[in-house]
Scaffold this active site. Structure first.
Site, PDB file in Angstrom:
ATOM      1  N   GLY A 108     -18.144  49.895  -8.125  1.00  0.00           N
ATOM      2  CA  GLY A 108     -17.309  50.216  -9.276  1.00  0.00           C
ATOM      3  C   GLY A 108     -15.945  49.547  -9.243  1.00  0.00           C
ATOM      4  CB  CYS A 109     -13.819  47.961  -6.726  1.00  0.00           C
ATOM      5  SG  CYS A 109     -12.988  49.425  -6.141  1.00  0.00           S
ATOM      6  CB  VAL A 110     -13.555  44.963 -11.715  1.00  0.00           C
ATOM      7  CG1 VAL A 110     -14.768  45.482 -12.447  1.00  0.00           C
ATOM      8  CG2 VAL A 110     -12.332  45.766 -12.050  1.00  0.00           C
TER       9      VAL A 110
END
Length: 110
Positions: A108-110
């Site tokens: 979920g980290c971009v």
């Protein structure tokens, strides 16, 4: 791309996450932290060690929301909150702390 630690070369991806989790060491964490312009102190080590234990147990690097919830449960509300975590890791607590802890990039980290 690689970090240099004690005469050894430790490979990392284009974002600075090490490619072999087994290469992690406290010395490497210091090198990564320096690259991230972070001075490791007891509070930051506490989070890094927490993340490593979390990963050992769940085989996943927690996203920031999950991380803060777990920290609050384990260390209390004065440490398990966004403000405290962003003071320690200004470029994103989950992303930066996981990188220093030698873990993969959190989901979920971009």
């Amino acid at each position: 791309m690689a970090y240099q630690v004690n005469g050894q070369t430790v490979e990392h991806d284009e974002e600075g996450y090490i490619t072999n989790l087994g290469d992690w060491s406290k010395e490497l964490a210091e090198v990564i932290a320096e690259a991230e312009e972070i001075e490791m102190d007891d509070e930051r080590w506490e989070v890094v060690n927490f993340l490593r234990e979390y990963y050992d147990e769940y085989q996943i690097a927690p996203a920031v929301r999950v991380l803060i919830k777990a920290l609050k449960k384990s260390m209390g509300p004065e440490k398990g909150n966004n403000k405290y975590m962003y003071e320690l890791f200004p470029y994103g607590p989950a992303k930066q702390a996981c990188k220093i802890a030698g873990l993969p990039k959190p989901t979920g980290c971009v």
